[in-house]
Write an enzyme that holds these catalytic residues in place. Structure first.
Site, mmCIF file in Angstrom:
data_model
loop_
_atom_site.group_PDB
_atom_site.id
_atom_site.type_symbol
_atom_site.label_atom_id
_atom_site.label_comp_id
_atom_site.label_asym_id
_atom_site.label_seq_id
_atom_site.Cartn_x
_atom_site.Cartn_y
_atom_site.Cartn_z
ATOM 1 N N GLN A 1 25.388 66.818 30.237
ATOM 2 C CA GLN A 1 24.537 68.005 30.332
ATOM 3 C C GLN A 1 23.380 67.909 29.349
ATOM 4 O OE1 GLN A 1 27.174 71.398 30.071
ATOM 5 N NE2 GLN A 1 28.249 70.851 31.919
ATOM 6 N N ASP A 2 23.627 68.230 28.079
ATOM 7 C CA ASP A 2 22.595 68.023 27.066
ATOM 8 C C ASP A 2 23.259 67.433 25.833
ATOM 9 O OD1 ASP A 2 23.920 70.320 26.229
ATOM 10 O OD2 ASP A 2 22.101 71.354 25.590
ATOM 11 N N PRO A 3 22.484 66.946 24.864
ATOM 12 C CA PRO A 3 23.081 66.260 23.710
ATOM 13 C C PRO A 3 23.975 67.181 22.880
ATOM 14 C CG PRO A 3 20.726 65.784 23.875
ATOM 15 C CD PRO A 3 21.011 66.889 24.840
ATOM 16 N N VAL B 1 19.509 66.873 30.356
ATOM 17 C CA VAL B 1 18.516 67.328 29.373
ATOM 18 C C VAL B 1 18.654 66.410 28.167
ATOM 19 C CG1 VAL B 1 17.822 69.232 27.859
ATOM 20 C CG2 VAL B 1 18.593 69.713 30.188
ATOM 21 N N PHE C 1 22.011 73.888 25.119
ATOM 22 C CA PHE C 1 21.157 74.257 26.262
ATOM 23 C C PHE C 1 19.811 74.854 25.848
ATOM 24 C CE2 PHE C 1 25.648 75.005 27.590
ATOM 25 C CZ PHE C 1 25.775 73.893 28.401
#
EC number: 3.2.2.27
Length: 229
Positions: free
Chosen positions: A69-71, A129, A138
């Site tokens: 998803q994101d870091p 992302v 997020f």
């Protein structure tokens, strides 16, 4: 920031695929956003690690895609590969669950969280992302990264064959809606997200690691060595 966000940071094979994408208006807006964020706030990963996934796995080398998803938003965790952390960093809960399923599936036990050797074997460890504000998951969603990583996936769908796409969680499945129109060229493995909130709803027991190697063997491609150095 300018030097860290130029297309020449990428391997030539990715430059050729993404050259047109780099000049799109949303990319200019994304660059401006990142310049502001990195100059005023603590952002992960470090600038030089934003494109580690693409640097580690050139376009022509991609055999498997594992979408994140994101870091990770914690200090010292994110280094540009989805689900991975640098050597010596405590394993995040999602990675603990990934390793638990790996051990149950193929008997491999890993204690280090750096997945670089997986990337080196052709697994594109791609977040949808690529950056995040410290402590704020997020926080960089909706700024253009999703469009960019969709373009990466689209290029793989259109210009490569027999790539195995591993989709963990609803966000990954939404990102890869295009895949379901291309199943004749690619394989899809889907399960719940490995986070503690979701892993018991279908991630544990998914056997994706053995399935990946089964599919690679059928294609007469080298199987993945899941054991980390």
């Amino acid at each position: 920031m300018q030097n860290a966000f130029t297309i020449d940071q990428l391997p030539l094979s990715w430059q050729e695929q993404l050259e047109n994408e780099w000049s799109q208006p949303y990319m200019y807006k994304l660059r401006e956003f990142l310049q502001s964020e990195y100059s005023q706030k603590t952002i992960y990963p470090a600038k030089d690690n934003i494109f580690t996934a693409l640097k580690s796995t050139p376009f022509d080398s991609v055999r498997v895609v594992i979408l994140g998803q994101d870091p990770y938003p914690g200090e010292g965790q994110a280094h540009g590969l989805s689900f991975s952390v640098p050597q010596g960093v405590r394993l995040p809960p999602s990675l603990v669950n990934i390793f638990s399923e790996l051990h149950a599936d193929v008997g491999v036990k890993n204690t280090t969280g750096c997945l670089q050797s997986w990337a080196d074997q052709g697994i594109l460890l791609l977040n949808t992302v690529l950056t995040v504000r410290a402590g704020s998951p997020f926080s960089h969603a909706g700024q253009g990264w999703e469009q960019f990583t969709d373009a990466i996936i689209t290029k793989l769908i259109e210009n490569r064959s027999h790539v195995i796409f591993v989709l963990w969680g609803n966000a990954a499945r939404k990102t890869c809606d295009l895949l379901f129109r291309s199943t004749h060229k690619h394989a899809i493995l889907a399960a719940a997200h490995p986070s503690p909130l979701a892993a018991h709803r279908g991630f544990f027991g998914c056997s994706h690691f053995s399935k990946i190697n089964y599919l690679l063997k059928k294609l007469n491609k080298p199987m993945i060595n899941w054991k980390l150095p």
